[in-house]
Design an enzyme around this catalytic site. Structure first.
Site, short mmCIF file in Angstrom:
data_model
loop_
_atom_site.label_atom_id
_atom_site.label_comp_id
_atom_site.label_asym_id
_atom_site.label_seq_id
_atom_site.Cartn_x
_atom_site.Cartn_y
_atom_site.Cartn_z
N GLU B 29 0.85 -1.18 0.00
CA GLU B 29 0.00 0.00 0.00
C GLU B 29 0.89 1.24 0.00
OE1 GLU B 29 -2.04 -0.89 3.61
OE2 GLU B 29 -2.82 -2.76 2.78
N LEU B 58 -5.89 -1.72 -0.58
CA LEU B 58 -5.64 -1.77 0.86
C LEU B 58 -6.19 -3.10 1.38
CD1 LEU B 58 -6.38 1.26 3.18
CD2 LEU B 58 -6.00 -1.07 3.95
N SER B 59 -5.34 -4.11 1.43
CA SER B 59 -5.86 -5.47 1.47
C SER B 59 -4.74 -6.44 1.84
CB SER B 59 -6.37 -5.74 0.04
OG SER B 59 -6.89 -7.01 -0.15
N GLU B 60 -4.46 -6.54 3.14
CA GLU B 60 -3.26 -7.29 3.54
C GLU B 60 -3.34 -8.77 3.16
OE1 GLU B 60 -4.73 -5.04 5.51
OE2 GLU B 60 -3.18 -3.50 5.59
N GLN B 82 2.32 -1.99 6.08
CA GLN B 82 2.67 -0.66 6.60
C GLN B 82 3.13 -0.65 8.06
OE1 GLN B 82 -0.53 1.98 5.49
NE2 GLN B 82 0.49 2.41 3.55
N PHE B 83 2.47 -1.43 8.88
CA PHE B 83 2.81 -1.52 10.30
C PHE B 83 2.52 -2.94 10.76
CE2 PHE B 83 1.92 2.95 9.72
CZ PHE B 83 2.83 3.59 10.54
N ILE B 87 -0.76 -6.31 10.09
CA ILE B 87 -0.46 -7.53 9.33
C ILE B 87 -1.49 -8.63 9.58
CG2 ILE B 87 1.04 -8.72 11.02
CD1 ILE B 87 2.90 -9.43 8.71
N PRO B 89 -4.72 -9.24 9.23
CA PRO B 89 -5.60 -9.82 8.21
C PRO B 89 -4.87 -10.81 7.30
CG PRO B 89 -5.91 -7.44 8.33
CD PRO B 89 -4.71 -7.77 9.18
N HIS B 129 -0.14 1.28 16.24
CA HIS B 129 0.91 1.37 15.23
C HIS B 129 2.25 0.90 15.78
CE1 HIS B 129 -1.99 3.83 13.07
NE2 HIS B 129 -1.17 3.95 12.05
#
Lengths: 360, 325
Positions: B29, B58-60, B82-83, B87, B89, B129
């Site tokens: 992302e 936007l779709s882990e 991203q963080f 993770i 999902p 985060h």
């Protein structure tokens, strides 16, 4: 089951074994050889399935997921693929597996609890069954994506059930497929139930196919017990994918005649009348046999001979499978990593010493 | 030689990987035009284009699952999540598929992707985060987990991860992204996965740490040196597989061990390391092995972050306890 399962579906063979108007056109395009293949594979798969239940009851197989009722959806779609196409099945896709050429002994090994049954064979791209629901959909999307990036003509197919459409991975996979316009086929066998929960509890949408609209690719509803319609619809989706026109969602409306697995009792959640109705009205094999006989493509004696041949092949494979020795306990460590890290090597040595075996 | 931050060193590794192998892809992302939320991939999209450095939905689970499919069909995906707190999902894809693909296909396929994940706290990030849940991943058979504490290690470990035939979770300590600058060797070099690093030699106490806790351990070691106690500081770097030989050699020499991690205490990696040492070096120990860790509470919002994360004071107290035991 909702009563409107027949709305807006593609049907080429009626429940009475008669070709519809569109069905006649499709029928004329196909070779007699392929028409016989439909019958032969559906019969083979059904007899295999019934034998598996017997083996499970005898304690020669573990818990097994039967597919009777879904032969047309599986055989029809599999025959529309080539051995270069990627197939990402679930645990109920033995019909797809066998039709596409995955060895019968592997399928047997899998249900006998042997990991060797998962092992892909070199001339196919048939992957191990996904056991968690819908997780294979993003994999198929990724394989299709790779094909697109490499400008290969292969397509990828994800098989899944109606329950899978409630999972996040279904959405995430469909969304990627739509955004990147990937050569992937999302093949849903809507067999009415996710174990005991009916489709009406999976989605407020009446169909699976309509959900494709939101991803901006075609969603096609087909009579999943009509092998001809399934074959034609899948072939069109394959053609679209190969020509770079992107994904297709196919909803094959079918019915699981038996339990989810040999471990459950469907009379707890399905009315007997409903099962009778589907078995009588919509059985994929009976319907197709009627059609073939109407066209003089199948006789009673040919039928009898083929069934005997199927049983012979199945028995032979069972014998072969049961004679394959299980790998030694150290095989636990064989494929965890490319090279065993030292700590894992130590654990392997412990197993080896315990077993007193020097080989693996 | 160039003076670089960890962010720059990781970017250089990614650049080299994209350059050297046309099958390497970067997915995530905001990794494309925007260069990533931490600017790690800055400039790569411009240099390698939309088909190599790919902005995804936007779709882990979708990113990680599709990357598995890409890897089956010949590509080497490097995924950016991203963080660490985001993770989850994709956790099912990692635990049920990526980590066991080699086993399930009996070696016919593997899923050798690299998943890069910024982790840990210390930068006053927004709520959720700052997770440090490495032990969830270390517990998964079939997956390697590494984390660097310096720019040099970041580049060399990442290049190793990219060359590795198995899936690697690459944890990037947020706190260290820009706090250290050092000379980083140009060109391709690899730091082997599975090897810890002795960052400071000492005789009295072994401090085991990784990621953002390495500088904390170092600072504590300096403090104690003035008081005549020398600490050996070991950066584990590879959380799975562990460098058991390095850990045990040091523990046997000093007889006193303090493990420092940011993650909550219960079933944290410190527990595993302590168990290993007592199994293999029991008779060498002069004191119980102590852990200085995050508490067993949800990672707090940043106002209380400093009270949650181990610091020099807390590590010092543990050293005091093991030397006066």
């Amino acid at each position: 089951m909702s009563s409107d399962y027949e709305s807006d579906w593609v049907q080429y063979i009626s429940a009475e074994g008669q070709l519809t108007t569109d069905g006649r056109k499709a029928w004329e395009q196909l070779s007699d050889q392929l028409k016989i293949q439909f019958y032969r594979w559906m019969t083979f798969v059904r007899l295999f399935d019934r034998k598996m239940i017997v083996l499970q009851r005898q304690g020669r197989m573990g818990t097994y997921a039967p597919l009777e009722g879904q032969e047309a959806a599986q055989v029809g779609s599999a025959l529309a693929l080539t051995d270069q196409d990627w197939v990402f099945p679930t645990y109920r896709e033995h019909g797809v597996a066998l039709t596409i050429g995955f060895p019968l002994t592997h399928v047997l090994l899998y249900w006998a609890g042997r990991v060797e049954g998962c092992k892909p064979v070199s001339n196919l791209r048939y992957l191990p069954p996904a056991v968690p629901i819908a997780t294979q959909i993003p994999h198929a999307v990724g394989a299709a994506w790779a094909a697109k990036l490499k400008k290969e003509q292969t397509v990828a197919v994800a098989y899944f059930g109606d329950g899978a459409t409630s999972e996040g991975d279904f959405h995430e996979g469909c969304n990627f497929a739509g955004v990147f316009q990937l050569p992937v086929i999302l093949f849903c066998q809507n067999n009415g139930y996710a174990i005991s929960v009916p489709f009406s509890r999976q989605s407020a949408a009446k169909t699976v196919a309509e959900r494709a609209l939101a991803y901006r690719f075609p969603g096609i509803r087909v009579d999943g017990n009509d092998v001809l319609a399934v074959y034609m619809v899948t072939s069109q989706a394959v053609k679209r994918a190969r020509e770079g026109q992107g994904p297709t969602l196919i909803e094959a409306v079918t019915y699981r005649k038996g339990p989810h697995t040999t471990a459950d009792d469907p009379s707890r959640y399905r009315p007997r009348e409903e099962v009778k109705h589907w078995s009588r009205q919509f059985d994929p094999l009976t319907r197709y046999q009627l059609l073939l006989k109407n066209f003089q493509l199948l006789t009673d004696s040919e039928e009898e001979a083929w069934e005997l041949e199927c049983k012979r092949r199945i028995e032979q494979a069972i014998k072969e499978m049961e004679s394959l020795t299980s790998p030694p306990p150290t095989h636990l460590f064989a494929h965890v990593f490319s090279d065993l890290p030292p700590a894992l090597h130590k654990q392997r040595l412990q197993v080896k010493q315990k077993e007193g075996k020097e080989h693996d | 030689m160039t003076k670089w931050t960890m962010v720059q060193a990781i970017r250089d590794a990614l650049h080299l990987a994209l350059q050297s192998d046309p099958n390497v892809l970067i997915l995530g992302e905001d990794v494309g035009r925007n260069g990533g939320v931490f600017r790690v991939t800055d400039g790569l999209w411009q240099a390698f284009g939309d088909e190599r450095v790919i902005d995804t939905p936007l779709s882990e689970a979708g990113i990680i699952g599709a990357s598995l499919g890409l890897s089956l069909n010949g590509f080497k995906p490097i995924v950016e999540i991203q963080f660490m707190s985001f993770i989850y999902p994709g956790f099912e894809q990692i635990v049920s598929h990526i980590a066991r693909f080699r086993t399930r296909t009996q070696g016919v396929f593997s899923a050798p992707l690299v998943i890069r994940v910024p982790y840990g706290g210390g930068i006053h990030a927004p709520e959720l985060h700052s997770d440090s849940t490495e032990s969830l991943f270390v517990h998964i058979p079939g997956l390697k987990v590494v984390t660097p504490a310096t720019p040099t290690d970041a580049k060399g470990l990442l290049l190793s991860a990219i060359r590795d035939p198995d899936p690697v979770l690459f944890l990037e300590p947020l706190k260290l992204y820009r706090s250290i600058k050092e000379e980083v060797t140009d060109g391709w070099y690899e730091i082997p996965i599975g090897k810890a690093k002795v960052v400071r030699r000492g005789e009295d106490v072994t401090l085991l740490a990784w990621g953002a806790m390495v500088p904390v351990a170092m600072e504590t070691a300096k403090y104690w040196e003035n008081k005549g106690v020398t600490c050996e500081v070991i950066d584990l770097r590879s959380l799975y597989p562990l460098d058991e030989a390095a850990i045990l050699a040091s523990a046997k020499r000093t007889g006193r061990v303090v493990i420092v991690h940011e993650a909550p205490r219960t079933a944290g990696l410190g527990a595993e390391v302590a168990a290993l040492i007592q199994e293999e070096a029991f008779l060498y120990l002069e004191a119980p092995i102590l852990r200085v860790t995050g508490y067993d509470v949800p990672v707090p919002m940043y106002a209380l972050e400093a009270s949650f994360r181990p610091d020099v004071k807390r590590v010092s107290r543990a050293i005091q306890r093991v030397i006066s035991y």
